[in-house]
Motif scaffolding. Structure first.
Motif, PDB file in Angstrom:
ATOM      1  N   SER A 123       0.830  -1.211   0.000  1.00  0.00           N
ATOM      2  CA  SER A 123       0.000   0.000   0.000  1.00  0.00           C
ATOM      3  C   SER A 123       0.863   1.259   0.000  1.00  0.00           C
ATOM      4  CB  SER A 123      -0.938  -0.003   1.211  1.00  0.00           C
ATOM      5  OG  SER A 123      -0.227   0.119   2.425  1.00  0.00           O
ATOM      6  N   HIS A 124       1.999   1.219   0.699  1.00  0.00           N
ATOM      7  CA  HIS A 124       2.924   2.357   0.671  1.00  0.00           C
ATOM      8  C   HIS A 124       3.481   2.569  -0.741  1.00  0.00           C
ATOM      9  CE1 HIS A 124       2.843   3.281   4.880  1.00  0.00           C
ATOM     10  NE2 HIS A 124       3.301   2.089   5.253  1.00  0.00           N
ATOM     11  N   CYS A 125       3.810   1.468  -1.399  1.00  0.00           N
ATOM     12  CA  CYS A 125       4.326   1.542  -2.769  1.00  0.00           C
ATOM     13  C   CYS A 125       3.296   2.180  -3.695  1.00  0.00           C
ATOM     14  CB  CYS A 125       4.687   0.141  -3.256  1.00  0.00           C
ATOM     15  SG  CYS A 125       5.161   0.033  -5.002  1.00  0.00           S
ATOM     16  N   LEU A 126       2.059   1.706  -3.633  1.00  0.00           N
ATOM     17  CA  LEU A 126       1.005   2.217  -4.516  1.00  0.00           C
ATOM     18  C   LEU A 126       0.692   3.680  -4.221  1.00  0.00           C
ATOM     19  CD1 LEU A 126      -1.346  -0.896  -4.499  1.00  0.00           C
ATOM     20  CD2 LEU A 126       0.123  -0.131  -6.380  1.00  0.00           C
ATOM     21  N   GLN A 127       0.682   4.028  -2.949  1.00  0.00           N
ATOM     22  CA  GLN A 127       0.403   5.422  -2.591  1.00  0.00           C
ATOM     23  C   GLN A 127       1.520   6.336  -3.067  1.00  0.00           C
ATOM     24  OE1 GLN A 127      -2.614   6.428  -1.310  1.00  0.00           O
ATOM     25  NE2 GLN A 127      -1.767   8.395  -1.971  1.00  0.00           N
ATOM     26  N   ALA A 128       2.749   5.849  -2.974  1.00  0.00           N
ATOM     27  CA  ALA A 128       3.885   6.642  -3.460  1.00  0.00           C
ATOM     28  C   ALA A 128       3.786   6.855  -4.972  1.00  0.00           C
ATOM     29  CB  ALA A 128       5.201   5.959  -3.103  1.00  0.00           C
ATOM     30  N   LEU A 129       3.321   5.848  -5.692  1.00  0.00           N
ATOM     31  CA  LEU A 129       3.128   6.012  -7.133  1.00  0.00           C
ATOM     32  C   LEU A 129       2.067   7.071  -7.409  1.00  0.00           C
ATOM     33  CD1 LEU A 129       3.218   2.286  -8.357  1.00  0.00           C
ATOM     34  CD2 LEU A 129       4.963   4.028  -8.706  1.00  0.00           C
ATOM     35  N   CYS A 130       0.985   7.039  -6.632  1.00  0.00           N
ATOM     36  CA  CYS A 130      -0.068   8.057  -6.784  1.00  0.00           C
ATOM     37  C   CYS A 130       0.477   9.460  -6.540  1.00  0.00           C
ATOM     38  CB  CYS A 130      -1.208   7.770  -5.816  1.00  0.00           C
ATOM     39  SG  CYS A 130      -2.168   6.291  -6.194  1.00  0.00           S
ATOM     40  N   ASN A 131       1.353   9.583  -5.561  1.00  0.00           N
ATOM     41  CA  ASN A 131       1.856  10.895  -5.154  1.00  0.00           C
ATOM     42  C   ASN A 131       2.942  11.436  -6.080  1.00  0.00           C
ATOM     43  OD1 ASN A 131       0.137  10.752  -2.954  1.00  0.00           O
ATOM     44  ND2 ASN A 131       1.745  10.057  -1.542  1.00  0.00           N
ATOM     45  N   THR A 132       3.634  10.549  -6.789  1.00  0.00           N
ATOM     46  CA  THR A 132       4.814  10.988  -7.549  1.00  0.00           C
ATOM     47  C   THR A 132       4.630  10.975  -9.054  1.00  0.00           C
ATOM     48  OG1 THR A 132       5.746   8.737  -7.503  1.00  0.00           O
ATOM     49  CG2 THR A 132       6.404  10.244  -5.729  1.00  0.00           C
ATOM     50  N   CYS A 163       7.412  -4.775  -5.031  1.00  0.00           N
ATOM     51  CA  CYS A 163       6.316  -4.225  -4.230  1.00  0.00           C
ATOM     52  C   CYS A 163       6.817  -3.476  -2.998  1.00  0.00           C
ATOM     53  CB  CYS A 163       5.345  -5.326  -3.814  1.00  0.00           C
ATOM     54  SG  CYS A 163       6.000  -6.492  -2.604  1.00  0.00           S
ATOM     55  N   ASP A 164       8.103  -3.589  -2.677  1.00  0.00           N
ATOM     56  CA  ASP A 164       8.657  -2.866  -1.535  1.00  0.00           C
ATOM     57  C   ASP A 164       9.511  -1.679  -1.966  1.00  0.00           C
ATOM     58  OD1 ASP A 164      10.667  -4.396  -2.618  1.00  0.00           O
ATOM     59  OD2 ASP A 164      11.452  -5.126  -0.718  1.00  0.00           O
ATOM     60  N   ILE A 165       9.235  -1.176  -3.154  1.00  0.00           N
ATOM     61  CA  ILE A 165       9.895   0.027  -3.662  1.00  0.00           C
ATOM     62  C   ILE A 165       9.005   1.243  -3.369  1.00  0.00           C
ATOM     63  CG2 ILE A 165      10.507   1.291  -5.767  1.00  0.00           C
ATOM     64  CD1 ILE A 165      12.634  -0.700  -5.054  1.00  0.00           C
ATOM     65  N   ILE A 166       9.602   2.293  -2.806  1.00  0.00           N
ATOM     66  CA  ILE A 166       8.899   3.541  -2.521  1.00  0.00           C
ATOM     67  C   ILE A 166       9.555   4.650  -3.348  1.00  0.00           C
ATOM     68  CG2 ILE A 166       8.069   5.121  -0.751  1.00  0.00           C
ATOM     69  CD1 ILE A 166       7.137   2.226  -0.345  1.00  0.00           C
ATOM     70  N   PRO A 167       8.956   5.047  -4.462  1.00  0.00           N
ATOM     71  CA  PRO A 167       9.583   6.060  -5.323  1.00  0.00           C
ATOM     72  C   PRO A 167       9.586   7.449  -4.702  1.00  0.00           C
ATOM     73  CG  PRO A 167       7.903   4.789  -6.492  1.00  0.00           C
ATOM     74  CD  PRO A 167       7.718   4.513  -5.037  1.00  0.00           C
ATOM     75  N   LYS A 168      10.634   8.208  -5.015  1.00  0.00           N
ATOM     76  CA  LYS A 168      10.708   9.616  -4.618  1.00  0.00           C
ATOM     77  C   LYS A 168      10.131  10.492  -5.732  1.00  0.00           C
ATOM     78  CE  LYS A 168      13.861  11.609  -2.376  1.00  0.00           C
ATOM     79  NZ  LYS A 168      15.102  12.301  -1.994  1.00  0.00           N
ATOM     80  N   GLU A 169       9.909  11.760  -5.418  1.00  0.00           N
ATOM     81  CA  GLU A 169       9.388  12.683  -6.413  1.00  0.00           C
ATOM     82  C   GLU A 169      10.328  12.767  -7.609  1.00  0.00           C
ATOM     83  OE1 GLU A 169      11.896  14.833  -3.444  1.00  0.00           O
ATOM     84  OE2 GLU A 169      10.169  13.472  -3.325  1.00  0.00           O
ATOM     85  N   MET A 189      22.165   3.528 -15.787  1.00  0.00           N
ATOM     86  CA  MET A 189      21.667   4.020 -14.509  1.00  0.00           C
ATOM     87  C   MET A 189      21.253   5.478 -14.646  1.00  0.00           C
ATOM     88  SD  MET A 189      21.735   1.540 -12.361  1.00  0.00           S
ATOM     89  CE  MET A 189      21.187   2.604 -11.029  1.00  0.00           C
ATOM     90  N   SER A 190      20.068   5.797 -14.151  1.00  0.00           N
ATOM     91  CA  SER A 190      19.579   7.180 -14.172  1.00  0.00           C
ATOM     92  C   SER A 190      20.037   7.880 -12.893  1.00  0.00           C
ATOM     93  CB  SER A 190      18.054   7.199 -14.276  1.00  0.00           C
ATOM     94  OG  SER A 190      17.565   8.508 -14.338  1.00  0.00           O
ATOM     95  N   SER A 191      21.010   8.755 -13.011  1.00  0.00           N
ATOM     96  CA  SER A 191      21.691   9.318 -11.835  1.00  0.00           C
ATOM     97  C   SER A 191      20.782  10.179 -10.964  1.00  0.00           C
ATOM     98  CB  SER A 191      22.906  10.124 -12.277  1.00  0.00           C
ATOM     99  OG  SER A 191      22.518  11.211 -13.099  1.00  0.00           O
ATOM    100  N   LYS A 192      19.719  10.728 -11.546  1.00  0.00           N
ATOM    101  CA  LYS A 192      18.865  11.645 -10.783  1.00  0.00           C
ATOM    102  C   LYS A 192      17.537  11.020 -10.371  1.00  0.00           C
ATOM    103  CE  LYS A 192      20.789  15.849 -12.859  1.00  0.00           C
ATOM    104  NZ  LYS A 192      21.832  15.167 -13.634  1.00  0.00           N
ATOM    105  N   SER A 193      17.353   9.741 -10.648  1.00  0.00           N
ATOM    106  CA  SER A 193      16.126   9.048 -10.262  1.00  0.00           C
ATOM    107  C   SER A 193      16.404   8.195  -9.025  1.00  0.00           C
ATOM    108  CB  SER A 193      15.631   8.158 -11.408  1.00  0.00           C
ATOM    109  OG  SER A 193      14.479   7.448 -11.022  1.00  0.00           O
ATOM    110  N   PHE A 194      15.597   8.411  -7.967  1.00  0.00           N
ATOM    111  CA  PHE A 194      15.812   7.695  -6.706  1.00  0.00           C
ATOM    112  C   PHE A 194      14.528   7.012  -6.241  1.00  0.00           C
ATOM    113  CE2 PHE A 194      19.126  10.875  -6.765  1.00  0.00           C
ATOM    114  CZ  PHE A 194      20.224  10.209  -6.247  1.00  0.00           C
ATOM    115  N   VAL A 195      14.686   5.771  -5.801  1.00  0.00           N
ATOM    116  CA  VAL A 195      13.588   5.043  -5.154  1.00  0.00           C
ATOM    117  C   VAL A 195      14.158   4.358  -3.917  1.00  0.00           C
ATOM    118  CG1 VAL A 195      12.351   4.666  -7.328  1.00  0.00           C
ATOM    119  CG2 VAL A 195      13.935   2.916  -6.495  1.00  0.00           C
ATOM    120  N   PHE A 196      13.302   4.167  -2.922  1.00  0.00           N
ATOM    121  CA  PHE A 196      13.725   3.485  -1.696  1.00  0.00           C
ATOM    122  C   PHE A 196      13.260   2.037  -1.710  1.00  0.00           C
ATOM    123  CE2 PHE A 196      14.078   7.882  -0.418  1.00  0.00           C
ATOM    124  CZ  PHE A 196      15.231   7.871   0.363  1.00  0.00           C
ATOM    125  N   HIS A 197      14.057   1.186  -1.070  1.00  0.00           N
ATOM    126  CA  HIS A 197      13.795  -0.251  -1.048  1.00  0.00           C
ATOM    127  C   HIS A 197      13.711  -0.724   0.394  1.00  0.00           C
ATOM    128  CE1 HIS A 197      15.357  -4.501  -1.014  1.00  0.00           C
ATOM    129  NE2 HIS A 197      14.434  -4.609  -1.952  1.00  0.00           N
TER     130      HIS A 197
END
Length: 257
Positions: free
Chosen positions: A17-26, A91-97, A206-214
């Motif tokens: 649910s955190h992963c999906l919500q982060a996708l919605c937000n970003t 499913c345990d990835i939390i993307p940043k903006e 590798m995309s140097s400016k793209s960050f996601v949390f695991h």
């Protein structure tokens, strides 16, 4: 650009649910994006997610008939994807903006053909978890792993292997490669996928400016029992030609420190 984001699930609905919500937000523009959630655990019902997010995303929940492992779940998701580009996401990835915009910028730099990965950050330690990988002898080299985020390269870099934790590529290329080897279950499957892409003459960037949390360790042992067997299978391939690239990359990293 149209994109199918494929997320495989086995356990831990809270982190999902955190992963999906982060996708919605970003993700700002959702009109050409679908989310395919592949449930690889028939004992858990997650069908409610379709209704929960239907007003925010074009979302499809697929149920595996039995637990088949990460590779099989990914292949099923890609098979059902309706768009030309796919993102494989744990499913345990939390993307940043701005994670997606930056990945797409990097994708454009390789003419939207090849594989692109975000920087994958271990959220418990705030250090690099997944970056580019190399091969040396009969072992894998995890470049930059356990380094602080400040140590991340500021330029996009190419590697023989990258992680599928958050991976963008054309669906057609995934099909040409033959998808992920389902024998691997959940270890070395992405290494083989992206290494085949590299052997085909395409880039793994590798995309140097793209960050996601695991988050990590959310699926349990069901998917990691065969790590040693998978590694043995992976190293049956002819991998010696990558040794020189690995040593050169290591040398450049050591110069930074």
């Amino acid at each position: 650009m149209n994109i199918s984001i494929i997320i495989t699930f086995y356990k831990n609905q809270i982190i999902l649910s955190h992963c999906l919500q982060a996708l919605c937000n970003t993700i700002n523009s959702k009109s050409n994006i679908e989310i395919i959630l592949v449930n690889d655990n028939p004992s858990i019902d997650i069908s409610y997610i379709s209704n929960q997010y239907k007003n925010q995303f074009d979302i499809l929940v697929l149920n595996m008939k039995e637990n088949g492992g990460y590779s099989k779940a990914c292949n099923y998701g890609v098979e059902c994807a309706k768009y030309d580009n796919i993102i494989l996401m744990d499913c345990d990835i939390i993307p940043k903006e701005n994670w997606l915009e930056e990945m797409l910028n990097t994708y454009a730099s390789i003419n939207n053909y090849g594989c692109v990965s975000a920087n994958i950050i271990d959220m418990s330690s705030n250090t690099l978890f997944g970056y580019g990988f190399g091969l040396l002898g009969f072992d894998t080299i995890h470049y930059f792993q356990k380094r602080s985020i400040t140590f991340c390269p500021t330029d996009d870099l190419d590697f023989p292997i990258i992680s599928s934790g958050c991976l963008l590529m054309p669906k057609s290329l995934y099909d040409i490669i033959g998808g992920q080897n389902e024998t691997y279950l959940n270890a070395f499957n992405d290494f083989e996928l992206t290494y085949i892409n590299y052997k085909l003459g395409n880039l793994n960037r590798m995309s140097s400016k793209s960050f996601v949390f695991h988050r990590g360790h959310v699926a349990g042992n069901i998917r990691t029992n065969y790590y040693a067997d998978s590694k043995s299978l992976f190293f049956q391939n002819d991998l010696k030609k990558v040794n020189d690239i690995t040593i050169t990359t290591l040398s450049s990293i050591y110069q930074l420190t």
